[in-house]
Design an enzyme around this catalytic site. Structure first.
Site, short mmCIF file in Angstrom:
data_model
loop_
_atom_site.label_atom_id
_atom_site.label_comp_id
_atom_site.label_asym_id
_atom_site.label_seq_id
_atom_site.Cartn_x
_atom_site.Cartn_y
_atom_site.Cartn_z
N CYS A 252 26.18 0.32 -32.71
CA CYS A 252 25.49 1.02 -31.62
C CYS A 252 26.07 2.41 -31.43
O CYS A 252 25.31 3.39 -31.24
CB CYS A 252 25.60 0.21 -30.34
SG CYS A 252 24.94 -1.47 -30.43
N LEU A 253 27.38 2.53 -31.48
CA LEU A 253 28.01 3.84 -31.34
C LEU A 253 27.57 4.78 -32.45
O LEU A 253 27.35 5.97 -32.22
CB LEU A 253 29.54 3.69 -31.35
CG LEU A 253 30.18 3.06 -30.11
CD1 LEU A 253 31.68 2.94 -30.31
CD2 LEU A 253 29.87 3.86 -28.86
N GLU A 377 31.97 9.11 -27.65
CA GLU A 377 31.45 8.62 -28.93
C GLU A 377 32.37 9.00 -30.10
O GLU A 377 31.91 9.26 -31.21
CB GLU A 377 30.02 9.13 -29.20
CG GLU A 377 29.07 9.03 -28.04
CD GLU A 377 28.69 7.59 -27.71
OE1 GLU A 377 29.20 6.69 -28.37
OE2 GLU A 377 27.89 7.41 -26.79
N GLY A 378 33.66 9.04 -29.82
CA GLY A 378 34.64 9.38 -30.86
C GLY A 378 35.18 10.78 -30.68
O GLY A 378 34.43 11.75 -30.69
N THR A 379 36.48 10.89 -30.49
CA THR A 379 37.10 12.20 -30.30
C THR A 379 37.13 12.99 -31.61
O THR A 379 36.88 12.45 -32.69
CB THR A 379 38.55 12.03 -29.80
OG1 THR A 379 39.30 11.36 -30.82
CG2 THR A 379 38.61 11.21 -28.52
#
Length: 398
Positions: A252-253, A377-379
């Site tokens: 999903c991400l 959603e992720g660095t």
């Protein structure tokens, strides 16, 4: 082969110097135009005020309008969803974020996280029960993965679900959840004796609450909250049957990150255009500031980075439509496009000078919003390591 004198061709559009529009089909342009028209009529006149006030007054009405437009879960097939292509969805995300990142977040969380989780991992009964209403904007969803102490390492989550007869009982906390304060359902990920599983949790469940996180200076037009689950009881039918382990939430991400690849370009385009117009109108030392070399260099550099980011987004969109897009390639797009979009906004702010910090212009709002988009959603660090692992074969996360 015929030869055409390049100088006899029409001059490029200053708003599209590389003629990127030629990459799109008529259908893609029509989708973009429809989204743009709705936003110009319904949102643009108010978005600065909503940002300053810290919320959208009639969020449910606006969500239903977005549902009627067809952008909620627009890239999903069946169950009332529009079934459009990944590239069409990307263009919609670009237009949404050109208005405000918070608005794109609303659409992204609804379609690419909450709806996608049910669409991909849910039972037929769950799909029938929720997806059409979510596509219409009648039911708003959120996605509960991040915890106070589990952000970039979601596998370390402490939220737990245990069996109790025919039910599941969920205890835990989720943090920084977009849409949470007004969501009707939450997709909650929790550890079980059978690994990490996902659950559809109605917001009116006893023991469930979603207090809003206040005092944000970014994504102010988007409601963000916690999810508090104190002995929340749901039936066995609330579990997403096909999702087991981290593959469920990560899929999903990855879907949501793809939308960000496009969306960040919208914030960049809006800021670039504001700076270009301002440079033509603002006069200093007897000339428009756009006549000075340093301003032209800023505008040229901003335009180049936007063009490169757009080419990358289109390429990834075409790969996704062909079923060839890898998660590592989404990381490349998210890493590059958000980072460069933020730099475009910051540079645009310098062209506008003191006016650049005023909400009379969109630039500082986009810059503030992108500070959040850079992280969620992720660095930058995590996507850098994803690319690093791809390049070297060595995993450097731990």
């Amino acid at each position: 082969m015929s030869h055409t004198d390049p100088m006899s061709l029409p001059a490029p559009d200053p708003a599209d110097p590389a003629a990127l529009d030629d990459l799109l089909s008529d259908e893609e342009r029509e989708v973009r135009a429809a989204v743009r028209a709705m936003l110009d009529a319904r949102v643009e006149p108010h978005i600065a005020e909503w940002f300053e006030a810290g919320g959208i007054p009639d969020i449910r009405g606006l969500t239903r309008e977005l549902g009627a437009l067809g952008v909620l879960g627009m890239h999903l097939d069946g169950y009332g969803c529009a079934g459009m292509t990944a590239t069409q969805y990307g263009l919609a995300c670009l237009e949404l974020e050109a208005t405000d990142s918070g608005l794109r977040s609303l659409v992204s969380v609804q379609g690419s996280l909450a709806m996608f989780a049910i669409w991909l991992w849910g039972s037929e009964q769950q799909k029938q029960e929720w997806l059409a209403r979510m596509a219409a904007g009648e039911v708003i969803g959120c996605f509960g993965l991040t915890e106070p102490d589990a952000g970039s390492d979601p596998a370390s989550m402490t939220t737990r679900a245990r069996r109790d007869g025919g039910d599941w009982v969920i205890d835990g906390r989720k943090m920084w959840i977009s849409n949470a304060p007004y969501a009707d359902i939450a997709i909650v990920w929790a550890g079980t004796d059978d690994g990490i599983r996902g659950f559809i949790v109605p917001a009116d469940s006893p023991g469930f609450s979603a207090p809003e996180i206040r005092h944000k200076l970014s994504l102010r037009a988007s409601a963000t909250g916690e999810l508090v689950l104190d002995g929340v009881r749901v039936p066995a039918s609330a579990m997403l049957p096909e999702a087991r382990g981290m593959k469920g939430p990560l899929s999903c991400l990855n879907e949501a990150r793809y939308g960000i690849v496009w969306g960040a370009l919208g914030a960049a385009r809006s800021s670039l255009e504001a700076a270009r117009r301002y440079a033509r109108e603002r006069v200093q030392f007897g000339r428009p500031i756009g006549a000075f070399q340093l301003t032209q260099q800023k505008l040229a550099d901003m335009s180049l980075e936007y063009i490169k980011g757009y080419l990358l987004a289109v390429h990834l969109g075409r790969r996704k439509d062909a079923g060839l897009l890898r998660p590592e390639q989404v990381s490349i797009g998210k890493l590059n496009n958000v980072r460069e979009a933020l730099e475009i906004c910051r540079t645009a702010r310098t062209i506008l000078g003191a006016n650049g910090i005023s909400l009379e212009y969109p630039v500082i709002r986009h810059a503030a919003n992108l500070e959040s988009v850079l992280t969620y959603e992720g660095t930058v660090e995590m996507h850098t390591l994803v690319l690093g692992q791809l390049l070297t074969g060595e995993q450097a996360f731990r």
